[in-house]
Design an enzyme around this catalytic site. Sequence first.
Site, PDB file in Angstrom:
ATOM      1  N   GLY A  19      14.326 -59.014   5.070  1.00 40.96           N
ATOM      2  CA  GLY A  19      12.911 -58.876   4.711  1.00 40.96           C
ATOM      3  C   GLY A  19      12.830 -57.958   3.513  1.00 40.96           C
ATOM      4  CD  GLU A  20      11.396 -54.844  -0.191  1.00 42.80           C
ATOM      5  OE1 GLU A  20      11.913 -55.781  -0.805  1.00 42.80           O
ATOM      6  OE2 GLU A  20      11.788 -53.659  -0.306  1.00 42.80           O
ATOM      7  CB  SER A  21      14.934 -52.254   3.049  1.00 41.04           C
ATOM      8  OG  SER A  21      14.969 -52.057   1.647  1.00 41.04           O
ATOM      9  CB  CYS A  56      19.459 -59.276   3.779  1.00 34.51           C
ATOM     10  SG  CYS A  56      19.131 -59.345   2.018  1.00 34.51           S
ATOM     11  NE  ARG A 103      15.100 -51.900  -1.795  1.00 33.13           N
ATOM     12  CZ  ARG A 103      14.120 -51.877  -2.698  1.00 33.13           C
ATOM     13  NH1 ARG A 103      14.091 -50.978  -3.648  1.00 33.13           N
ATOM     14  NH2 ARG A 103      13.154 -52.775  -2.637  1.00 33.13           N
ATOM     15  CB  ILE A 116      17.147 -64.010  -0.117  1.00 36.59           C
ATOM     16  CG1 ILE A 116      17.558 -65.406   0.365  1.00 36.59           C
ATOM     17  CG2 ILE A 116      15.718 -64.029  -0.661  1.00 36.59           C
ATOM     18  CD1 ILE A 116      16.807 -65.874   1.604  1.00 36.59           C
ATOM     19  NE  ARG A 117      13.445 -59.121  -4.716  1.00 39.23           N
ATOM     20  CZ  ARG A 117      13.512 -58.628  -5.951  1.00 39.23           C
ATOM     21  NH1 ARG A 117      13.822 -59.404  -6.962  1.00 39.23           N
ATOM     22  NH2 ARG A 117      13.263 -57.367  -6.190  1.00 39.23           N
ATOM     23  CG  HIS A 162      19.161 -63.744   4.816  1.00 38.81           C
ATOM     24  ND1 HIS A 162      18.287 -63.023   5.588  1.00 38.81           N
ATOM     25  CD2 HIS A 162      18.973 -63.322   3.561  1.00 38.81           C
ATOM     26  CE1 HIS A 162      17.602 -62.202   4.825  1.00 38.81           C
ATOM     27  NE2 HIS A 162      18.003 -62.360   3.585  1.00 38.81           N
ATOM     28  CD  GLU A 171      19.134 -64.176   8.997  1.00 34.73           C
ATOM     29  OE1 GLU A 171      20.365 -64.048   8.968  1.00 34.73           O
ATOM     30  OE2 GLU A 171      18.365 -63.530   8.277  1.00 34.73           O
TER      31      GLU A 171
END
Length: 209
Positions: free
Chosen positions: A52-54, A84, A113, A142-143, A179, A181
């Site tokens: 997600g976005e840490s 991630c 990051r 992803i990023r 990822h 998943e």
Amino acid sequence: MAGNTTPLIGVLALQGDVREHRQMLEELGCHVREVRLPSHLVGLNGLVLPGGESSVMDKLMRIFGISASLREAIAAGLPVLGTCAGLILLAKELEDGISGQETLGGLDVTVRRNAFGSQVDSHETDVTIVGVQGPPVHVAFIRAPLVTRVGPDVEVIATLPGGEVVGVRQGAAMGVAFHPEITGDDRLHRIFVESVRSSGFRLASLQTA
Ligand code: GLN
């Protein structure tokens, strides 16, 4: 937990790809509990920190008052898998975090990051993961972050062809920059669930919950 019972795995469910992890864990025969509050950690046999976005997760963890309990649970030996952004949360040190961004620790590594730069922000590739049998695992970046420093007690479990470290393990904590998943290969989750089963760990109580 006896080796043949169904493990109870928590998925930190403040933000990110919670559903994909839940589905994969349930398909592997686990009970899944979404974790938002400190009390949700008690009784768990394992925990997944999703992608997600840490920086957003860090803010939400503080708002929900769960940061200290997560730190305590991980330090107590709760088996944990971070993918991630989840890897970022587990890192002891962070490069290129937003101002004031904190991590939970658990892995003696430094993580940078968004380390891949904008032109290859997101891509899928095959990665060989230590302990995973069969052909390389097809995963999505992803990023994604990169591990830029590995402490002496940390095992590297996945690298890219150029040698960049994208998967690490230390004690009961495992983190990957990608990822699995999302691309549907459940072999990393299988390894995690097996380690949860064989550890027999159950988080009985927390001082901070
Ligand atoms: N770039 C994100 C972060 O800093 C991680 C991206 C991801 O989880 N796919 O948290």
